[in-house]
Write a protein that holds these residues in place. Structure first.
Motif, mmCIF file in Angstrom:
data_model
loop_
_atom_site.group_PDB
_atom_site.id
_atom_site.type_symbol
_atom_site.label_atom_id
_atom_site.label_comp_id
_atom_site.label_asym_id
_atom_site.label_seq_id
_atom_site.Cartn_x
_atom_site.Cartn_y
_atom_site.Cartn_z
ATOM 1 N N SER A 121 15.038 8.233 1.771
ATOM 2 C CA SER A 121 15.748 7.406 0.794
ATOM 3 C C SER A 121 17.174 7.110 1.246
ATOM 4 O O SER A 121 17.721 6.046 0.919
ATOM 5 C CB SER A 121 15.739 8.070 -0.587
ATOM 6 O OG SER A 121 16.426 9.293 -0.578
ATOM 7 N N SER A 122 17.790 8.015 2.015
ATOM 8 C CA SER A 122 19.125 7.742 2.554
ATOM 9 C C SER A 122 19.088 6.545 3.491
ATOM 10 O O SER A 122 19.954 5.658 3.436
ATOM 11 C CB SER A 122 19.669 8.970 3.295
ATOM 12 O OG SER A 122 19.878 10.048 2.418
ATOM 13 N N LEU A 123 18.079 6.504 4.353
ATOM 14 C CA LEU A 123 17.951 5.366 5.265
ATOM 15 C C LEU A 123 17.604 4.092 4.518
ATOM 16 O O LEU A 123 18.073 3.002 4.869
ATOM 17 C CB LEU A 123 16.890 5.669 6.324
ATOM 18 C CG LEU A 123 17.333 6.645 7.422
ATOM 19 C CD1 LEU A 123 16.139 7.090 8.251
ATOM 20 C CD2 LEU A 123 18.387 6.009 8.322
ATOM 21 N N VAL A 124 16.778 4.190 3.468
ATOM 22 C CA VAL A 124 16.472 3.014 2.652
ATOM 23 C C VAL A 124 17.745 2.493 1.999
ATOM 24 O O VAL A 124 17.955 1.281 1.886
ATOM 25 C CB VAL A 124 15.403 3.340 1.589
ATOM 26 C CG1 VAL A 124 15.239 2.167 0.617
ATOM 27 C CG2 VAL A 124 14.064 3.648 2.246
ATOM 28 N N SER A 125 18.639 3.397 1.586
ATOM 29 C CA SER A 125 19.904 2.983 0.979
ATOM 30 C C SER A 125 20.723 2.146 1.960
ATOM 31 O O SER A 125 21.299 1.114 1.582
ATOM 32 C CB SER A 125 20.707 4.213 0.537
ATOM 33 O OG SER A 125 20.006 4.952 -0.446
ATOM 34 N N PHE A 126 20.778 2.578 3.207
ATOM 35 C CA PHE A 126 21.507 1.800 4.215
ATOM 36 C C PHE A 126 20.773 0.500 4.542
ATOM 37 O O PHE A 126 21.404 -0.525 4.835
ATOM 38 C CB PHE A 126 21.739 2.637 5.471
ATOM 39 C CG PHE A 126 22.913 3.561 5.351
ATOM 40 C CD1 PHE A 126 24.197 3.096 5.574
ATOM 41 C CD2 PHE A 126 22.742 4.883 4.993
ATOM 42 C CE1 PHE A 126 25.302 3.934 5.438
ATOM 43 C CE2 PHE A 126 23.825 5.728 4.849
ATOM 44 C CZ PHE A 126 25.114 5.258 5.075
ATOM 45 N N TYR A 127 19.445 0.527 4.468
ATOM 46 C CA TYR A 127 18.660 -0.694 4.669
ATOM 47 C C TYR A 127 19.024 -1.726 3.607
ATOM 48 O O TYR A 127 19.130 -2.924 3.888
ATOM 49 C CB TYR A 127 17.178 -0.340 4.620
ATOM 50 C CG TYR A 127 16.222 -1.507 4.758
ATOM 51 C CD1 TYR A 127 16.220 -2.314 5.896
ATOM 52 C CD2 TYR A 127 15.299 -1.788 3.759
ATOM 53 C CE1 TYR A 127 15.332 -3.376 6.022
ATOM 54 C CE2 TYR A 127 14.397 -2.838 3.878
ATOM 55 C CZ TYR A 127 14.424 -3.630 5.013
ATOM 56 O OH TYR A 127 13.541 -4.681 5.138
ATOM 57 N N LEU A 128 19.253 -1.263 2.376
ATOM 58 C CA LEU A 128 19.660 -2.165 1.299
ATOM 59 C C LEU A 128 20.992 -2.844 1.599
ATOM 60 O O LEU A 128 21.239 -3.966 1.171
ATOM 61 C CB LEU A 128 19.795 -1.382 -0.008
ATOM 62 C CG LEU A 128 18.538 -1.186 -0.846
ATOM 63 C CD1 LEU A 128 18.767 -0.107 -1.888
ATOM 64 C CD2 LEU A 128 18.151 -2.485 -1.523
ATOM 65 N N GLY A 129 21.859 -2.149 2.331
ATOM 66 C CA GLY A 129 23.172 -2.701 2.632
ATOM 67 C C GLY A 129 23.271 -3.372 3.978
ATOM 68 O O GLY A 129 24.341 -3.844 4.369
ATOM 69 N N ALA A 130 22.140 -3.416 4.719
ATOM 70 C CA ALA A 130 22.174 -3.922 6.093
ATOM 71 C C ALA A 130 21.810 -5.399 6.165
ATOM 72 O O ALA A 130 21.108 -5.932 5.306
ATOM 73 C CB ALA A 130 21.221 -3.109 6.966
ATOM 74 N N THR A 154 14.362 -9.953 1.681
ATOM 75 C CA THR A 154 13.379 -8.926 2.014
ATOM 76 C C THR A 154 13.992 -7.536 1.977
ATOM 77 O O THR A 154 13.455 -6.625 1.352
ATOM 78 C CB THR A 154 12.773 -9.201 3.401
ATOM 79 O OG1 THR A 154 12.092 -10.450 3.375
ATOM 80 C CG2 THR A 154 11.806 -8.102 3.789
ATOM 81 N N SER A 155 15.128 -7.359 2.646
ATOM 82 C CA SER A 155 15.712 -6.020 2.700
ATOM 83 C C SER A 155 16.156 -5.560 1.319
ATOM 84 O O SER A 155 16.011 -4.388 0.970
ATOM 85 C CB SER A 155 16.892 -5.978 3.679
ATOM 86 O OG SER A 155 17.946 -6.793 3.237
ATOM 87 N N THR A 156 16.669 -6.480 0.500
ATOM 88 C CA THR A 156 17.112 -6.094 -0.833
ATOM 89 C C THR A 156 15.926 -5.806 -1.751
ATOM 90 O O THR A 156 15.883 -4.778 -2.422
ATOM 91 C CB THR A 156 17.991 -7.202 -1.445
ATOM 92 O OG1 THR A 156 19.081 -7.478 -0.569
ATOM 93 C CG2 THR A 156 18.533 -6.774 -2.801
#
Length: 462
Positions: A121-130, A154-156
């Motif tokens: 989930s930490s990596l998904v959080s950064f994916y949301l901001g990438a 898509t990422s959001t």
């Protein structure tokens, strides 16, 4: 197919994953339409921002508020099919094992503890901001290929669906028996004056039991470390040890997650005298030992190298214990069988067992930046990464801390008369974990791996 063949097959799969293998399973977790994209695009264009208050502020800012779990609907996976549940838990498991392998090398001869769901989930959080290539690289590491279309949408959209699904799993664990306590705290620390996008903050807010976002002057790293550690300790009411030992003064954002689980095992009692635990063939220590007798699911692998026993911790969580047998050692187990899902959850059958295992209190901390560097991906969250959906400022991400805490104790049951003595010899199988072993905690419905640990010495908390 026997277990050995299963192991070889999955080892081959893990090798492919290491080579950037991705899955293509656009189940409900990927569901979004063009209208969703239009709404998200409008929110992104509005670009509303939040400037976190100083870490020294004594008031709770409005952006840290929100609904708690008591105000939310009861968590449910009923809308998921078996494939969706299996798919997400497999993604979490495979990435968790990759991180475990990195920690295993870095902490040889020591206890290890991590939370695969928290790391994911930490990596998904950064994916949301990438954005751009950073989003694609994170997507590859996370192990999926979402539908084609607007990459920002898509990422959001996909990232928020994954984060929500992971949180549902965690809330299922929280909804279990009173004997099990589960909590998760997410903290963001950024340099003063940095404006973070409100949309990003709103996605993170429901992903933990408590969410904190504060501004810290990283230019004075010694003072910043003291302030952050004092803040985290105060928010955790003294439960959590120091978060940081040092930090990079050039960092502008620090991300930290603290995931904690304490279980009082039903019908387990603490033996009156400490028992021997062999740290290695020449070293033994005396440790507090729990005993529990009952019907548990159990297996010994075909080659006789390890045994596995599954113990319910609550209505919603399962503890699985793997220990070497027949002259095998933990290092051999880690290099082969422990990497296989079949070793944890498959081929188990009910068996009447008298189980003895150490009472445990483990706490460990890992920095995703260091783990990614060990996995030959130091640039993924590095200085060149594009997190333009977190802030308009060009952010340098510092440490990405994931702390894990696990406690296993008795529920206070008094030591009963030995039930095994009331049955014929051989009715109960004696299983005693008195030398290094592995364990994992799974959410019962999804089979997602919440915690993964190695116990070398039960007397050492980390």
């Amino acid at each position: 197919m026997n277990l050995v063949a299963d192991f070889l097959c999955l080892l081959a799969c893990l090798t492919l994953v290491t080579c950037d293998r991705v899955y293509v399973h656009p189940f409900n977790l990927f569901s979004f339409n063009e209208s969703d994209c239009e709404k998200l695009e409008k929110l992104v264009q509005e670009g509303k921002t939040v400037v976190p208050v100083s870490i020294e502020s004594q008031t709770t800012p409005e952006y840290e508020g929100g609904m708690n779990d008591n105000e939310l609907e009861a968590p449910s996976l009923s809308t998921w099919g078996e494939k969706e549940r299996s798919y997400l838990s497999d993604l979490v498991y495979v990435l968790g094992m990759r991180f475990y392998s990195a920690l295993q090398e870095a902490q040889r001869g020591q206890n290890v503890l991590l939370s695969p769901t928290s790391l994911y989930s930490s990596l998904v959080s950064f994916y949301l901001g990438a954005s751009n290539q950073t989003a694609l690289d994170l997507q590859s590491l996370l192990g999926f290929v979402p539908p084609s279309g607007n990459p920002d949408c898509t990422s959001t959209a996909v990232g928020s669906n994954f984060l929500s699904s992971l949180r549902t799993i965690e809330r299922l664990v929280k909804s279990g028996d009173e004997e099990l306590l589960f909590s998760k705290t997410l903290s963001l620390f950024c340099a003063p004056g940095i404006a973070l996008f409100q949309l990003f903050m709103e996605h993170l807010l429901p992903s933990a039991d408590a969410f904190n976002a504060r501004a810290v002057d990283f230019a004075n790293p010694g003072e910043a470390v003291k302030q952050i550690n004092a803040f985290v300790e105060a928010k955790g009411e003294g439960q959590s040890e120091a978060l940081l030992a040092d930090m990079d003064p050039s960092a502008q954002l620090l991300f930290a997650v603290d995931t904690r689980l304490a279980a009082n095992v039903k019908q387990a009692f603490l033996l009156k005298e400490p028992q021997e635990f062999w740290v290695d063939s020449d070293t033994k220590v005396l440790v507090p030992m729990l005993s529990i007798t009952g019907t548990f699911r159990y297996q010994t692998d075909a080659s006789g190298a390890f045994s596995a026993v599954e113990v319910p911790l609550s209505r919603t969580a399962l503890l699985v214990l793997l220990q070497p047998v027949g002259g095998s050692d933990l290092e051999h187990l880690e290099s082969q069988e422990s990497l296989q899902t079949s070793a944890w959850l498959q081929h188990l059958a009910p068996r009447e067992i008298k189980l003895k295992l150490p009472a445990l209190t483990l706490e460990d901390s890992s920095d995703l930046q260091e783990l990614l560097a060990d996995m030959k991906m130091p640039a993924l969250l590095g200085k060149g990464a594009d997190f333009s959906k977190i802030s308009n400022d060009s952010l340098t991400v510092g440490k990405v801390i994931n702390k894990a805490f696990f406690k296993l104790a008795s529920d206070g049951t008094d030591q009963p008369e030995d039930p095994a003595a009331q049955k014929e010899d051989g009715m109960y199988l004696d299983v005693t974990l008195n030398r290094p072993f592995l364990f994992a905690v799974f959410e019962k419905q999804s089979r997602a791996m919440l915690f993964l640990g190695r116990v070398v010495n039960p007397l050492h908390e980390d």
